[in-house]
Design a protein around this motif. Sequence first.
Motif, short mmCIF file in Angstrom:
data_model
loop_
_atom_site.label_atom_id
_atom_site.label_comp_id
_atom_site.label_asym_id
_atom_site.label_seq_id
_atom_site.Cartn_x
_atom_site.Cartn_y
_atom_site.Cartn_z
N LEU A 36 -61.54 -50.35 93.28
CA LEU A 36 -62.23 -49.12 93.74
C LEU A 36 -63.90 -49.37 93.00
O LEU A 36 -64.79 -49.34 93.71
CB LEU A 36 -61.85 -47.96 93.21
CG LEU A 36 -62.59 -46.66 93.75
CD1 LEU A 36 -62.79 -46.63 95.41
CD2 LEU A 36 -61.90 -45.44 93.42
N ILE A 37 -63.94 -49.73 91.79
CA ILE A 37 -65.08 -49.89 91.07
C ILE A 37 -65.76 -51.15 91.63
O ILE A 37 -67.09 -50.97 91.86
CB ILE A 37 -64.98 -50.15 89.45
CG1 ILE A 37 -64.40 -48.71 88.82
CG2 ILE A 37 -66.53 -50.36 88.88
CD1 ILE A 37 -64.02 -48.94 87.47
N VAL A 38 -65.26 -52.17 91.77
CA VAL A 38 -65.74 -53.29 92.38
C VAL A 38 -66.30 -53.08 93.91
O VAL A 38 -67.55 -53.35 94.07
CB VAL A 38 -64.57 -54.60 92.43
CG1 VAL A 38 -65.16 -55.71 93.04
CG2 VAL A 38 -64.45 -54.99 90.96
N ARG A 39 -65.62 -52.44 94.59
CA ARG A 39 -65.90 -52.12 95.90
C ARG A 39 -67.06 -51.54 95.91
O ARG A 39 -68.09 -51.79 96.84
CB ARG A 39 -64.54 -51.43 96.63
CG ARG A 39 -64.65 -52.11 98.05
CD ARG A 39 -63.07 -51.52 98.72
NE ARG A 39 -62.84 -50.26 98.75
CZ ARG A 39 -61.89 -49.70 98.13
NH1 ARG A 39 -60.84 -50.75 97.64
NH2 ARG A 39 -61.30 -48.51 98.12
N ARG A 40 -67.10 -50.23 95.24
CA ARG A 40 -68.39 -49.32 95.35
C ARG A 40 -69.58 -50.14 94.85
O ARG A 40 -70.75 -49.93 95.16
CB ARG A 40 -67.86 -48.23 94.38
CG ARG A 40 -67.35 -47.03 95.02
CD ARG A 40 -67.96 -46.51 96.15
NE ARG A 40 -67.05 -45.64 97.31
CZ ARG A 40 -66.75 -46.20 98.30
NH1 ARG A 40 -66.73 -47.59 98.82
NH2 ARG A 40 -65.81 -45.71 99.16
N SER A 41 -69.45 -50.94 93.82
CA SER A 41 -70.54 -51.60 93.13
C SER A 41 -71.11 -52.53 94.16
O SER A 41 -72.41 -52.53 94.23
CB SER A 41 -70.11 -52.26 91.69
OG SER A 41 -71.30 -53.11 91.49
N LEU A 42 -70.39 -53.37 94.73
CA LEU A 42 -70.98 -54.26 95.88
C LEU A 42 -71.49 -53.67 96.98
O LEU A 42 -72.70 -54.08 97.37
CB LEU A 42 -69.49 -55.12 96.31
CG LEU A 42 -68.90 -55.91 95.44
CD1 LEU A 42 -67.78 -56.59 95.97
CD2 LEU A 42 -69.91 -56.93 94.79
N ARG A 43 -71.12 -52.49 97.03
CA ARG A 43 -71.89 -51.66 98.29
C ARG A 43 -73.13 -50.85 97.63
O ARG A 43 -73.98 -50.92 98.53
CB ARG A 43 -70.93 -50.58 98.82
CG ARG A 43 -71.39 -49.77 100.08
CD ARG A 43 -70.41 -48.87 100.58
NE ARG A 43 -69.38 -49.35 101.28
CZ ARG A 43 -68.36 -48.58 101.85
NH1 ARG A 43 -68.36 -47.21 101.77
NH2 ARG A 43 -67.27 -49.38 102.24
N GLN A 44 -72.86 -50.48 96.66
CA GLN A 44 -74.21 -49.86 95.81
C GLN A 44 -75.46 -50.75 95.68
O GLN A 44 -76.36 -50.32 95.90
CB GLN A 44 -73.84 -49.20 94.70
CG GLN A 44 -73.30 -47.60 94.80
CD GLN A 44 -73.07 -47.04 93.30
OE1 GLN A 44 -72.19 -47.53 92.78
NE2 GLN A 44 -73.96 -46.34 92.84
N HIS A 45 -74.94 -51.85 95.29
CA HIS A 45 -75.85 -52.74 95.05
C HIS A 45 -75.97 -53.91 96.19
O HIS A 45 -76.04 -55.24 96.01
CB HIS A 45 -75.89 -53.93 93.82
CG HIS A 45 -75.59 -52.89 92.70
ND1 HIS A 45 -74.36 -52.40 92.05
CD2 HIS A 45 -76.56 -51.95 91.95
CE1 HIS A 45 -74.50 -51.56 91.29
NE2 HIS A 45 -75.96 -51.25 91.23
N ALA A 46 -75.93 -53.43 97.63
CA ALA A 46 -75.94 -54.23 98.55
C ALA A 46 -76.97 -55.29 98.83
O ALA A 46 -76.45 -56.62 99.12
CB ALA A 46 -75.97 -53.50 99.95
N LEU A 47 -78.28 -55.11 98.40
CA LEU A 47 -79.15 -56.33 98.78
C LEU A 47 -78.87 -57.24 97.68
O LEU A 47 -78.87 -58.64 98.15
CB LEU A 47 -80.55 -55.59 98.49
CG LEU A 47 -81.48 -56.66 98.36
CD1 LEU A 47 -81.78 -57.23 100.00
CD2 LEU A 47 -82.94 -56.27 98.12
N SER A 48 -78.71 -57.12 96.52
CA SER A 48 -78.56 -58.18 95.33
C SER A 48 -77.12 -59.07 95.68
O SER A 48 -77.06 -60.06 95.60
CB SER A 48 -78.45 -57.62 94.07
OG SER A 48 -77.50 -56.76 93.66
#
Lengths: 425, 231
Positions: free
Chosen positions: A13-25
């Motif tokens: 869940l943490i990985v999924r959310r982080s990837l989405r939160q930092h979508a540009l990078s």
Amino acid sequence: MKERTHALGGVALIVRRSLRQHALSTTVTLLATALASGLVMAVFSIQAQTYEAFTGGPAGFDAVLGARGSQLQLVLNTVFHLETSPGNIPWSLYTTLKNDRRVSLAIPYATGDNYMGYRLVGTTDEVFTKFEYREGAHFEVEPGGRFFDTTRREAVIGSFAASKLGLKPGDLINPYHGLTYSETSQHPEQYTVVGILKPTNTPSDRVIWIPIEGIFRMSGHVLRGTGEVYEARAGQSIPDEHKEVSAVMLKFKNPKTGFDLDMTINKQGKVATLAYPIGRVMAELFEKIGWVNRVLELVAYLVVVVATSAILASIYNTINERRREFAILRALGARRGTVFTAIVAEAGTIALIGSELGFLVYGAILATAAVAVRQQTGVVLDVLHAHPALCLTPLGMTLAGALAGVVPAVKAYSTDIATNLTPIS
Amino acid sequence: MPVLDVKDLKKEFIAPDGERHLVIDVPSFVVDPTAHVALQGSSGSGKTTFLNLLAGILLPDRGVITVAGECLTSLGESGRDRVRARHIGYVFQTFNLLQGYTALENVMLGMMFGRGADTAFARALLERVGLGARMNYRPRQLSVGQQQRVAVARALANRPKLVLADEPTGNLDQHHAGEALTLMREVCRENDAALLLVSHDRDILAQFEDVRQLAAINRALSSVATLGVRP
């Protein structure tokens, strides 16, 4: 153990959310990883396929006999229809080898003309009836066509040349002198296209086949089989002693014959050159230009380093802003190891998805290269060609990405809970 | 057996000038199972430090803390993490919700490091605190009062035996603070969890039968008050 399994759900869940939160990078690093992965796969696949096509591919012949000179030039000219002919050899050499009991097939080639840049090869009809470009595979004509009659001005067109030139049975063509197209060097003789060959995925697809007699009798051509100039006349047969050919394509009943002839022709003789085995001759070329491959590999690896560095930098830069998030997770009971695993998993996930996208890059590079390579050499690259790099690169890339995640993971691991629980003002 | 048992607890901090300051010195402190205890302390009195020690977030220099029968102070860091995940719920003054996650995910994350994800229970908790229609809202999309309720639901996600609440109504107005406290106490009661709440708000404290003064249990309080640093 059970709690660790539960924590893995948290990590996901943490990985999924982080990837989405930092979508540009995430997108930028995904593209960099895809490019790196695709490039590595393409470099290794193209290298392997070209090497295989030029050295171990189905040339259909064991050896080439030609004028005294470079074996490589001889092979490139006759097997791959590249390069110029090193010169001609007397017809008698052809007949001698044709009658040699150790030789199963001897086919003469006469080159030196083109049509719109595609090479003409004058030969006998044995190229259609006896020659196997691949074990058990003979040239075949498309429906509605036939092979040439050796006594007429007729041409059979390779599939690639036919499609590029838009030729079909019944069309008339006038050959041009030389191997490169020049409007001013057109021969007056007109040839009728009688057949289009089915694709063979070999350099032969780029060739226009005509009877060898046609080359002998082409206006402006002279024969020097006896050493003196002889010009063919219409209605008169050409004495064999005047005839000459660019090369004789050979197939032996036994590989030993090749070594025997190599000794006789190359080491003791002075008239001709025998290129044998064809694969060895081409392998020597690849050895000479091996440094090019090394450079390409180096460039690909450097792009991998850049991509993994991008993963490292993009995640590392987010760690400071995420310290509070880590502290909250820790306050909820997440272990230091869980936070560490989440960051490494995030880096590995970017690399994994990136390297999967790399297959698109790989496909695009190979498709582009395939067009260019086929255009230039007739060798066909297969996008679906199985190569270990297609499996190892995504694995390696994912591992490298995960390793790149260790540095930011250590930083996240060291996050102190108490000092980071209060909001950053 | 008490759910929280503290003995001879001491914690020092090193001030910027290098001097060591004793900020926590609690000889004894006990909370019984399902009890609701309020701890009154003024700002800078070491309330947060005390709760962080009880939660195993900070390690004391001396003393013994036992939570739900497990001795926190004899455990390593991962052992304390495990105890915190299984037995302790924590409601922070600033709620400390994870901003990128929905209300439901915030509650689910509270479970994933402990007993494991139980979506049905997480939904039930959010329904209970009146957020059934906003489970998929992110904290920024919720009012302060709603965020506080998510924090309460998350604190109870692992069915803890002890809920620690650090000025949980500090960011709410009086009306909402009263409502939030009532809800928190009800939910703790329904889940058989003891509640230890620290606050300096007299209205909040007035709702508790068992109110203890931090100054009475923390003998180091006078030196902390003069320290002027928040550990």
